[in-house]
Design a protein around this motif. Structure first.
Motif, PDB file in Angstrom:
ATOM      1  N   PHE A  43       0.456  -1.428   0.160  1.00  0.00           N
ATOM      2  CA  PHE A  43       0.404  -0.137  -0.290  1.00  0.00           C
ATOM      3  C   PHE A  43       0.591   1.055   0.153  1.00  0.00           C
ATOM      4  CE2 PHE A  43      -2.738  -3.298   2.138  1.00  0.00           C
ATOM      5  CZ  PHE A  43      -3.533  -2.909   1.000  1.00  0.00           C
ATOM      6  N   GLN A  61       1.244   3.581  -4.556  1.00  0.00           N
ATOM      7  CA  GLN A  61       0.410   5.025  -3.857  1.00  0.00           C
ATOM      8  C   GLN A  61       1.325   6.195  -4.410  1.00  0.00           C
ATOM      9  OE1 GLN A  61      -0.792   6.860  -0.260  1.00  0.00           O
ATOM     10  NE2 GLN A  61       0.847   8.095   0.166  1.00  0.00           N
ATOM     11  N   THR A  78      -3.786   5.701  -1.093  1.00  0.00           N
ATOM     12  CA  THR A  78      -3.845   4.501  -0.116  1.00  0.00           C
ATOM     13  C   THR A  78      -4.057   4.357   1.440  1.00  0.00           C
ATOM     14  OG1 THR A  78      -1.818   4.518  -0.229  1.00  0.00           O
ATOM     15  CG2 THR A  78      -2.654   3.202  -1.859  1.00  0.00           C
TER      16      THR A  78
END
Length: 526
Positions: free
Chosen positions: A17, A21, A27
């Motif tokens: 994550f 991004q 995220t």
């Protein structure tokens, strides 16, 4: 996450994550909680009361006081370290909804806040207290919202629900909703240079071996997937993704709207088809709404739309107290090309049953598991490619996340929690996310999309309400268990987000009350 002494390194799933991004693909997740202060001492909650409450609950999770330590060129996954300059008040801000302060203005304000990036140099969370909600029907006088943003590398849906329960109370007197941990959360130490290099070398060397082992583990599913690709596969489990307006590049400007239903109504709907689940009903309502929406725009594909649905991978024994991600996903057809709502629910039930039994070939779950064995530097490089709008894969048309929440009345600072909403990230190629958290007998359908993809988000909310009513009023499938419809008084006032048709007795006759479409207006009595 791997733990050794007080050193904490992000798992591969957590690190994903961070790597994916970008300026347009933020995220973090955001929860929106609406509180009624009438139950608080003196009927009022001050901003400093909220700060002091959070100060007392800082030890419920280590995420509050730790920040990221990223390595040069992402040669390995980042570490969590103690933020030596942590300041609670720097993470909690305060504002007021601008005039006219109605439902539409609220949704715009929420979407704008969600569209802003978190400060990645500090602990990856913040809270925004929002007042001025008095012109939203169904919200008590003096109600305020708390918008809580947390980066997805820190927490998933289940651990997020646990986090909120830990900072909440089960009564107005401040009794914690769940037992609080004793003592301070352990601080995460900064690893030494030798520890960093040793781990990076070990992970890079062993990752190919672990990846090969994972591929062998999933070999039967991979072979099955290949066979179905050649032969055409089972009609109910093939997952070709048709092109829609949601399968394009997203912009930094997000849209938000929501509608709330009585959870008991969905429980009755699942009885219309044998062995259907609440999750099946959620998917059926989303599918029906998309059918209406795309038909209106003359864009409904002949083939079924495909959704990605996250799956909780935590053990039944718990581990919800630990932050971080432990999720998988399944990719399924939602049968938007079936007009009859009950037949659509039946097809979804069959599809989810087959997918959960791992009979549908290569699923998103396998891809999620395989990423755990890819070296950090490789994953970061691949992520930068996949998040580029030119190369983003078309995995699905939307994402639908159904995370069960607490089914008891919760409080904070003595104020009663009345409504709950949730917002999640979008991605290039998948510009629609429908989150459906439940709370205290209700379930809200939260729409997160892109301004260019869905400029008429209020209309899609109406489509959700229409799909809900169609399934509720449809005749059950032959042989399915049935329940009697009962005319009962509504548990709470209707709000712009309350789409469930409820009943009340007036002059000995029930009258139907439906929320006015396009939030901000008063309910109409028919």
């Amino acid at each position: 996450m791997t733990e050794q002494s007080n050193i904490s390194q992000l798992s591969a799933q957590d690190a994903q994550f961070l790597y994916i991004q970008s300026a347009t693909n933020l995220t973090h997740v955001m929860a929106v909680y609406i509180f009624d202060p009438s139950t608080a001492p003196g009927g009022k909650v001050r901003f400093k009361d909220i700060i002091e409450h959070m100060r007392k609950r800082m030890d419920v999770s280590p995420m509050f006081k730790r920040k990221l330590y990223r390595l040069p060129m992402d040669i390995d996954h980042p570490y969590w370290v103690k933020d030596e300059h942590f300041d609670l008040e720097a993470h909690i801000s305060h504002g007021r909804l601008p005039a006219p302060g109605d439902w539409r203005q609220f949704c715009i304000h929420v979407a704008r806040h969600h569209s802003k990036p978190l400060d990645m140099t500090r602990p990856l969370w913040d809270m925004y207290v929002l007042e001025g909600l008095d012109n939203i029907p169904g919200y008590a006088k003096g109600s305020y919202a708390i918008l809580t943003r947390i980066h997805h590398s820190t927490i998933d849906g289940v651990s997020g629900a646990h986090f909120f329960a830990a900072v909440s109370d089960k009564d107005p007197h401040g009794t914690p909703a769940i037992p609080l941990p004793e003592g301070d959360s352990p601080a995460n130490d900064l690893p030494t240079t030798s520890e960093i290099l040793s781990r990076a070398i070990n992970n890079t060397v062993t990752s190919p071996v672990k990846l090969a082992q994972a591929l062998l583990k999933f070999a039967p599913a991979l072979v099955s997937s290949a066979q179905k690709s050649i032969t055409g596969g089972d009609d109910k489990t093939a997952t070709g993704v048709p092109q829609t307006r949601f399968n394009g590049p997203v912009t930094p400007h997000k849209m938000f709207d929501a509608i709330t239903f009585d959870l008991d109504e969905l429980k009755k709907m699942r009885l219309k088809v044998s062995d259907a689940t609440i999750n099946d009903v959620v998917l059926a309502i989303c599918s029906g709404a998309l059918r209406h929406y795309l038909t209106k725009h003359k864009e409904l594909p002949k083939d079924s739309l495909v959704a990605v649905a996250p799956v909780n991978a935590r053990s039944r024994s718990g581990d919800e107290a630990n932050p971080g991600n432990n999720i998988s996903a399944m990719t399924i057809k939602i049968w938007s090309n079936i007009a009859d709502p009950v037949e659509r629910l039946e097809a979804i039930r069959d599809t989810t049953r087959e997918t959960k039994a791992a009979k549908s070939g290569l699923s998103a779950r396998i891809m999620t598991d395989l990423t755990q064995h890819i070296p950090g530097v490789t994953m970061a490089s691949v992520a930068r490619i996949l998040t580029d709008e030119r190369f983003a894969p078309k995995m699905s048309n939307l994402m639908v996340s159904n995370v069960p929440g607490p089914q008891i009345q919760l409080y904070m600072n003595g104020a009663k929690l009345t409504h709950q909403y949730g917002l999640a990230p979008l991605a290039h190629g998948m510009g629609l996310f429908i989150a459906t958290p439940s709370y205290n007998g209700t379930i809200s359908f939260n729409i997160i999309s892109d301004r260019k993809m869905m400029p008429d988000i209020e209309f899609f909310r109406e489509c959700l309400q229409r799909a809900f009513k169609e399934l509720r009023d449809a005749k059950p499938k032959a042989g399915a268990r049935q329940t009697k419809k009962a005319a009962v008084a509504p548990k709470k006032p209707l709000t712009p987000g309350d789409g469930s048709v409820m009943y009340r007795r007036v002059a000995r006759k029930p009258r139907r009350v439906a929320a006015k479409a396009g939030g901000g207006g008063k309910p109409k009595v028919k």
